[in-house]
Write an enzyme that holds these catalytic residues in place. Structure first.
Site, PDB file in Angstrom:
ATOM      1  N   HIS A  82     -33.091   2.866  47.237  1.00 35.41           N
ATOM      2  CA  HIS A  82     -32.012   3.591  47.896  1.00 35.41           C
ATOM      3  C   HIS A  82     -31.534   4.713  46.996  1.00 35.41           C
ATOM      4  O   HIS A  82     -31.308   4.505  45.809  1.00 35.41           O
ATOM      5  CB  HIS A  82     -30.837   2.643  48.189  1.00 35.41           C
ATOM      6  N   ASP A 161     -18.682  -1.241  58.003  1.00 38.48           N
ATOM      7  CA  ASP A 161     -18.903  -0.008  57.243  1.00 38.48           C
ATOM      8  C   ASP A 161     -18.812   1.231  58.128  1.00 38.48           C
ATOM      9  O   ASP A 161     -18.352   2.277  57.687  1.00 38.48           O
ATOM     10  CB  ASP A 161     -20.267  -0.048  56.533  1.00 38.48           C
ATOM     11  N   ARG A 168     -12.840   6.917  56.127  1.00 46.17           N
ATOM     12  CA  ARG A 168     -12.849   7.499  54.777  1.00 46.17           C
ATOM     13  C   ARG A 168     -13.137   8.984  54.832  1.00 46.17           C
ATOM     14  O   ARG A 168     -12.558   9.782  54.095  1.00 46.17           O
ATOM     15  CB  ARG A 168     -13.886   6.779  53.898  1.00 46.17           C
ATOM     16  N   SER A 183     -19.944  -0.206  50.230  1.00 46.87           N
ATOM     17  CA  SER A 183     -20.585   0.368  51.415  1.00 46.87           C
ATOM     18  C   SER A 183     -22.111   0.333  51.269  1.00 46.87           C
ATOM     19  O   SER A 183     -22.830  -0.120  52.175  1.00 46.87           O
ATOM     20  CB  SER A 183     -20.087   1.810  51.595  1.00 46.87           C
ATOM     21  N   LYS A 187     -24.908  -2.920  52.947  1.00 49.94           N
ATOM     22  CA  LYS A 187     -26.005  -2.615  53.870  1.00 49.94           C
ATOM     23  C   LYS A 187     -27.346  -3.101  53.308  1.00 49.94           C
ATOM     24  O   LYS A 187     -28.213  -3.561  54.054  1.00 49.94           O
ATOM     25  CB  LYS A 187     -26.036  -1.109  54.169  1.00 49.94           C
TER      26      LYS A 187
HETATM   27  N1  URA Z   1     -23.366   6.263  51.101  1.00 49.49           N
HETATM   28  C1  URA Z   1     -22.910   5.168  51.736  1.00 49.49           C
HETATM   29  O1  URA Z   1     -23.650   4.516  52.442  1.00 49.49           O
HETATM   30  N2  URA Z   1     -21.633   4.845  51.597  1.00 49.49           N
HETATM   31  C2  URA Z   1     -20.781   5.547  50.827  1.00 49.49           C
HETATM   32  O2  URA Z   1     -19.625   5.170  50.728  1.00 49.49           O
HETATM   33  C3  URA Z   1     -21.255   6.683  50.171  1.00 49.49           C
HETATM   34  C4  URA Z   1     -22.565   7.005  50.319  1.00 49.49           C
END
Ligand code: URA
Ligand code: CA
Length: 448
Positions: A82, A161, A168, A183, A187
Site C-alpha cells: 500500500h 471509514d 475529515r 483509516s 482497510k
Molecule cells: N488514505 C487513507 O486511506 N486514509 C487516510 O486517512 C489518508 C490516506
C-alpha cells in the site's frame, strides 16, 4: 454513553476507552452520533492525538465496521502493498508481478479515490477489457492460480471509514497521524492479507510532507499493524519529485511494461525493487535481503515478472498483447513540449503541479463522478539534478487536442526551477521500518 461526554473527554486530552471508541465508530453507522458530533470528535482527536492503544482500538473497530474478507483459502502467506500516494507512483504494477514471480501470493485490493491521476485501478482499466470488479471467490482463485490479483475495494470494506473520511475532508481533519493510520490499517485488516508492506512517501508531494511526520506515520502504522496480529513493514520513500517518468493512466502502464521488459530503469524501478524485496521478506519466503534482491534481478532479467503481469491481465479479461505492444494502449495524439527557459541544472520538479497538470488534461478526477481519459498525461523528461539547456523539453504533454493544454502548460512552467548549480541529491529510499524497529516507541507525544 452520550456522544457529548466522549467529545469533552477527548477535548481535554483524555484517553478514550475501547467502549467509547466503539461507540464512536458505531455512531458513524447507526446515526447515534450526529455528523456535527462526529466532526467535533474528529477535531478533538486531531488536536489531542491518541495513544497507540486508542489508535489500535479505533483501527479494529473500523475494520469490523463492514465486510471482512477471509483469504484463508489461499495457499501460502498472502501479501499486500500500500502506498500513501504520489505522482508517477506506479510501483504496484512493477513490484507485484516481480514479487509474484518470486513466489509471493499478492492479493491486492485498491481504492479508487480522488487524485491527480487515477489510482492503480484506473491505470489497470486503461488496458482494453481489463476488469477489476472480481468477486471474492474469483479473486482467491486467481491468486492461487496466477500468484497475483489486483481488484477494487468493496464499498462495504471498513464502512465507517467512508463516513469519517468524507467528514475529515471537509472539516480540516485529514492530517492527523492516528486518523490516517487507523483509516489505512483498518482497510488492510478487513481486506484480509497476512502481511502488508507500506510505502510511506515523504517530500512536498506526500500526504505528510516533512521527513519527521512521515517517519512518525510509518512507525505508527507498523506498530498498530503489528498490534492487530499481522506482519507490517514500511519503506519511507521520496516524493519530492514525480517517481516515474510518465504521469497518466495508460502512460504509467506503458512505463511499467517497459521496465518489466528491462528496457528502462531509474527511480521507479529502484523503489519497486525495494518494495518487492520487503514483500518477499515479510512473506517469509526468503530470509536475507541479498537473496530476495538476487531473485528479483533474475525475475526482471528472465522476463518472468513481465509474464506474471501478462497472466494477471489475461485472468482479469484484459488484452494481454499490451505487454508486447504498448501501442494497443489508449494514447492522445497531440504532443506538446514544455521547454527549459535557461541553461543549468534542474533544481526542483514539484510533484503536485505535475499531478495537477495531468489531472487538468483529464487523467484524474476533481469529483468522484468524473470520467477519466486513460490516454492523456505528462511525460517528465528530466530528473532533479540533471543538466538542461535552454529550449530542451523538460516535459511533454500528451493530450487529445491542442486546446486542452493551456492549464497544464501553465502548471508545468511553474513546476520546474532551473538553477546554476546542481542541488544536493535527495535519497530515494530514506528508511526501512520493520516490526522490530519501532517497538517501545509508544510515547503518546509522538503522534499529537
Ligand atoms: N488514505 C487513507 O486511506 N486514509 C487516510 O486517512 C489518508 C490516506
Ligand atoms: Ca494462507
Amino acid at each position: 454513553m452520550k456522544p457529548v461526554d466522549i467529545i469533552v473527554k477527548k477535548k481535554f486530552g483524555g484517553e478514550l476507552t475501547r467502549a467509547e471508541i466503539e461507540a464512536f465508530v458505531r455512531g458513524c453507522l447507526d446515526g447515534s452520533f450526529e455528523e456535527y458530533q462526529l466532526s467535533a470528535l474528529l477535531m478533538a482527536i486531531c488536536i489531542q492525538g491518541m495513544t497507540d492503544r486508542e489508535t489500535a482500538d479505533l483501527t479494529m473497530a473500523m475494520a469490523d465496521s463492514g465486510d471482512r474478507l477471509s483469504l484463508s483459502q489461499i495457499d501460502g502467506v498472502t501479501v499486500d502493498k500500500h502506498s500513501t500516494g504520489g505522482v508517477g507512483d506506479t510501483t504496484t504494477l512493477i513490484a507485484a508481478p516481480l514479487a509474484a514471480a518470486c513466489g509471493c501470493k499478492v492479493a491486492k485490493m485498491s481504492g479508487r479515490g480522488l487524485g491527480y491521476t487515477g489510482g492503480t485501478l484506473d491505470k489497470l482499466e486503461s488496458i482494453p477489457g481489463l476488469r477489476t470488479d472480481l468477486d471474492a471467490d474469483a479473486f482467491i482463485r486467481q491468486v492461487n492460480r496466477v500468484g497475483l490479483a489486483v481488484i477494487g475495494q468493496s464499498e462495504r470494506l471498513a464502512s465507517a471509514d467512508r463516513t469519517l473520511y468524507a467528514l475529515r475532508d471537509v472539516t480540516g481533519t485529514v492530517r492527523s497521524l492516528p486518523l490516517i493510520a487507523s483509516s489505512i490499517i483498518s482497510k488492510k485488516i478487513a481486506a484480509g492479507c497476512e502481511s502488508v508492506v507500506l510505502d510511506v512517501k515523504t517530500g512536498s508531494g506526500a500526504l505528510m510532507p516533512t521527513h519527521e511526520e512521515s517517519l512518525h506515520l510509518a512507525r505508527l502504522m507498523v506498530r498498530i499493524g503489528g498490534m492487530t496480529g499481522r506482519r507490517f513493514s514500511a519503506l519511507l520513500t521520496d516524493m519530492s519529485q514525480p517517481l516515474g517518468a510518465q504521469v497518466g493512466n495508460a502512460l504509467e502502464v506503458e512505463e511499467a511494461v517497459q521496465i518489466l521488459r528491462g528496457e528502462r530503469g531509474g527511480a521507479l524501478l529502484d523503489v519497486s525493487l525495494a518494495l518487492a524485496e520487503s514483500m518477499i521478506l515479510s512473506s517469509g519466503l526468503m530470509h536475507s535481503q541479498a537473496e530476495a534482491a538476487g531473485a528479483l534481478r533474475a525475475a526482471l532479467e528472465s522476463g518472468s515478472g513481465l509474464e506474471k503481469l501478462r497472466a494477471m491481465i489475461e485472468a482479469q479479461g484484459g488484452d494481454p498483447r499490451v505487454v508486447d505492444d504498448t501501442g494497443r494502449l489508449p494514447c492522445g495524439e497531440v504532443r506538446t513540449d514544455v521547454p527549459a527557459r535557461e541553461d543549468g541544472y534542474i533544481g526542483r520538479i514539484e510533484p503536485q503541479d505535475v499531478g495537477n497538470a495531468a489531472r487538468s488534461l483529464g487523467a484524474g478526477r476533481y469529483r468522484k463522478t468524473d470520467v477519466i481519459d486513460p490516454g492523456v498525461g505528462v511525460i517528465v523528461n528530466k530528473r532533479v539534478g540533471e543538466s538542461v539547456v535552454r529550449g530542451e523539453p523538460v516535459f511533454t504533454v500528451v493530450s487529445r487536442r491542442d486546446s486542452d493544454t493551456a492549464e497544464a502548460m501553465r502548471l508545468l512552467e511553474r513546476a520546474v526551477t532551473v538553477s546554476p548549480e546542481a542541488p544536493d541529491p535527495i535519497p530515494l529510499i530514506h528508511e526501512h521500518i520493520g516490526p522490530d524497529d519501532c517497538a517501545g516507541r509508544n510515547r503518546g507525544d509522538e503522534f499529537a
